[in-house]
Write a protein that holds these residues in place. Structure first.
Motif, PDB file in Angstrom:
ATOM      1  N   LEU A  98       0.829  -1.197   0.000  1.00 11.76           N
ATOM      2  CA  LEU A  98       0.000   0.000   0.000  1.00 11.76           C
ATOM      3  C   LEU A  98       0.871   1.258   0.000  1.00 11.76           C
ATOM      4  O   LEU A  98       0.586   2.211  -0.726  1.00 11.76           O
ATOM      5  CB  LEU A  98      -0.936  -0.007   1.211  1.00 11.76           C
ATOM      6  N   LEU A  99       1.932   1.260   0.799  1.00  9.80           N
ATOM      7  CA  LEU A  99       2.852   2.403   0.808  1.00  9.80           C
ATOM      8  C   LEU A  99       3.599   2.526  -0.521  1.00  9.80           C
ATOM      9  O   LEU A  99       4.036   3.616  -0.890  1.00  9.80           O
ATOM     10  CB  LEU A  99       3.862   2.262   1.950  1.00  9.80           C
ATOM     11  N   ASP A 100       3.732   1.423  -1.229  1.00  7.66           N
ATOM     12  CA  ASP A 100       4.412   1.410  -2.518  1.00  7.66           C
ATOM     13  C   ASP A 100       3.691   2.294  -3.547  1.00  7.66           C
ATOM     14  O   ASP A 100       4.297   2.777  -4.500  1.00  7.66           O
ATOM     15  CB  ASP A 100       4.525  -0.024  -3.032  1.00  7.66           C
ATOM     16  N   VAL A 101       2.408   2.552  -3.315  1.00  7.61           N
ATOM     17  CA  VAL A 101       1.647   3.416  -4.218  1.00  7.61           C
ATOM     18  C   VAL A 101       2.202   4.840  -4.184  1.00  7.61           C
ATOM     19  O   VAL A 101       2.268   5.516  -5.205  1.00  7.61           O
ATOM     20  CB  VAL A 101       0.147   3.390  -3.841  1.00  7.61           C
ATOM     21  N   TRP A 102       2.634   5.309  -3.001  1.00 12.99           N
ATOM     22  CA  TRP A 102       3.091   6.696  -2.845  1.00 12.99           C
ATOM     23  C   TRP A 102       4.605   6.828  -2.731  1.00 12.99           C
ATOM     24  O   TRP A 102       5.135   7.920  -2.923  1.00 12.99           O
ATOM     25  CB  TRP A 102       2.454   7.317  -1.597  1.00 12.99           C
ATOM     26  N   LEU A 103       5.298   5.756  -2.371  1.00 10.03           N
ATOM     27  CA  LEU A 103       6.744   5.808  -2.143  1.00 10.03           C
ATOM     28  C   LEU A 103       7.445   4.776  -3.015  1.00 10.03           C
ATOM     29  O   LEU A 103       6.811   3.843  -3.515  1.00 10.03           O
ATOM     30  CB  LEU A 103       7.062   5.503  -0.669  1.00 10.03           C
ATOM     31  N   ALA A 145      11.554   1.951   0.029  1.00  8.69           N
ATOM     32  CA  ALA A 145      11.213   2.812   1.166  1.00  8.69           C
ATOM     33  C   ALA A 145       9.969   2.287   1.886  1.00  8.69           C
ATOM     34  O   ALA A 145       9.883   2.325   3.122  1.00  8.69           O
ATOM     35  CB  ALA A 145      11.001   4.244   0.695  1.00  8.69           C
ATOM     36  N   ALA A 146       9.003   1.794   1.127  1.00 12.61           N
ATOM     37  CA  ALA A 146       7.783   1.263   1.740  1.00 12.61           C
ATOM     38  C   ALA A 146       8.104   0.058   2.632  1.00 12.61           C
ATOM     39  O   ALA A 146       7.643  -0.033   3.770  1.00 12.61           O
ATOM     40  CB  ALA A 146       6.790   0.874   0.649  1.00 12.61           C
ATOM     41  N   PHE A 147       8.903  -0.865   2.124  1.00 10.11           N
ATOM     42  CA  PHE A 147       9.260  -2.036   2.925  1.00 10.11           C
ATOM     43  C   PHE A 147      10.142  -1.658   4.104  1.00 10.11           C
ATOM     44  O   PHE A 147      10.042  -2.251   5.182  1.00 10.11           O
ATOM     45  CB  PHE A 147       9.932  -3.101   2.045  1.00 10.11           C
ATOM     46  N   LEU A 148      11.004  -0.659   3.945  1.00 10.20           N
ATOM     47  CA  LEU A 148      11.842  -0.198   5.052  1.00 10.20           C
ATOM     48  C   LEU A 148      10.996   0.423   6.146  1.00 10.20           C
ATOM     49  O   LEU A 148      11.249   0.193   7.337  1.00 10.20           O
ATOM     50  CB  LEU A 148      12.887   0.799   4.536  1.00 10.20           C
ATOM     51  N   ILE A 149       9.974   1.173   5.788  1.00 12.38           N
ATOM     52  CA  ILE A 149       9.080   1.777   6.791  1.00 12.38           C
ATOM     53  C   ILE A 149       8.332   0.694   7.552  1.00 12.38           C
ATOM     54  O   ILE A 149       8.240   0.731   8.788  1.00 12.38           O
ATOM     55  CB  ILE A 149       8.105   2.759   6.111  1.00 12.38           C
ATOM     56  N   VAL A 150       7.816  -0.305   6.844  1.00 13.86           N
ATOM     57  CA  VAL A 150       7.094  -1.395   7.512  1.00 13.86           C
ATOM     58  C   VAL A 150       8.037  -2.165   8.436  1.00 13.86           C
ATOM     59  O   VAL A 150       7.684  -2.488   9.574  1.00 13.86           O
ATOM     60  CB  VAL A 150       6.432  -2.333   6.478  1.00 13.86           C
ATOM     61  N   PHE A 151       9.249  -2.428   7.977  1.00 12.71           N
ATOM     62  CA  PHE A 151      10.228  -3.118   8.826  1.00 12.71           C
ATOM     63  C   PHE A 151      10.534  -2.287  10.069  1.00 12.71           C
ATOM     64  O   PHE A 151      10.602  -2.812  11.187  1.00 12.71           O
ATOM     65  CB  PHE A 151      11.516  -3.391   8.041  1.00 12.71           C
ATOM     66  N   GLY A 152      10.714  -0.997   9.896  1.00  9.92           N
ATOM     67  CA  GLY A 152      10.986  -0.114  11.035  1.00  9.92           C
ATOM     68  C   GLY A 152       9.845  -0.111  12.034  1.00  9.92           C
ATOM     69  O   GLY A 152      10.077  -0.147  13.254  1.00  9.92           O
ATOM     70  N   LEU A 153       8.603  -0.089  11.553  1.00  7.85           N
ATOM     71  CA  LEU A 153       7.449  -0.132  12.459  1.00  7.85           C
ATOM     72  C   LEU A 153       7.385  -1.457  13.218  1.00  7.85           C
ATOM     73  O   LEU A 153       7.070  -1.490  14.409  1.00  7.85           O
ATOM     74  CB  LEU A 153       6.162   0.095  11.672  1.00  7.85           C
TER      75      LEU A 153
END
Length: 156
Positions: A96-101, A105-113
Motif C-alpha cells: 500500500l505504501l508502494d503506491v506513494w513511495l 522505502a515502503a518495505f523499510l518503513i514497515v520493517f521499522g514499524l
C-alpha cells in the motif's frame, strides 16, 4: 493401612493410602497395646492421613492441569495461525505504501514499524518481569508454622 488397589472409587484419580477404620472397643485396644504403642500408632496414622491428603490434592490438581493443557492447545493453534497471517498484513501495508513511495522505502518503513513494536513490547515485558517478587506471605506463613511446631515440640 490399606493398599492403593483397595480404595479406588472409579473416578479416574489414582488411589491413595488410607487408615483402616475398625469397630474395636477402647478397652480391647488398651489391653493389647501400651501407651507408647498407642502413641506410635497414632503418629503413624496421622502421618498416613497427611500423606493421603497431600496425594489427593496433587492428583486432583494434576488432573485439572491436564484438562487445561488440552484446552490450551486450541489457543496455541489460533495464535500460531494469527502469527503467520500477520506476515500478509505487513506485506499488504508495504504494498500500500508502494503506491506513494519507492518500493524499497515502503518495505523499510514497515520493517521499522515492526522493529519499533517489538522493542516496545519487549520493554513492557521487561517492566512486568522486573516487578516480580518472592511470595513473601507464603514464606512468612511457613516460617510461623515451623516456629510454632518447634515451640510445641519443646514440651512447653
Amino acid at each position: 493401612m490399606t493398599t492403593a488397589r483397595e480404595n479406588t472409587n472409579g473416578s479416574g484419580l489414582p488411589p491413595v493410602p488410607s487408615i483402616p477404620l475398625t469397630a474395636e472397643s477402647a478397652a480391647k485396644i488398651a489391653e493389647e497395646t501400651s501407651v507408647g504403642g498407642l502413641v506410635r500408632d497414632a503418629t503413624a496414622h496421622l502421618s498416613t492421613l497427611v500423606r493421603a491428603e497431600v496425594e489427593l490434592a496433587k492428583s486432583e490438581i494434576a488432573g485439572e492441569v491436564k484438562k487445561g493443557l488440552k484446552g490450551s492447545v486450541y489457543f496455541i493453534v489460533a495464535l500460531t495461525v494469527l502469527l503467520f497471517s500477520s506476515f500478509f498484513f505487513f506485506f499488504f501495508g508495504a504494498e500500500l505504501l508502494d503506491v506513494w513511495l519507492p518500493r524499497w522505502a515502503a518495505f523499510l518503513i514497515v520493517f521499522g514499524l515492526m522493529l519499533l513494536a517489538a522493542v516496545g513490547f519487549a520493554f513492557l515485558g521487561y517492566r512486568k518481569v522486573k516487578k516480580l517478587r518472592a511470595p513473601q506471605r507464603t514464606i512468612d506463613s511457613a516460617r510461623d508454622t515451623v516456629a510454632a511446631l518447634r515451640h510445641r515440640g519443646d514440651g512447653s
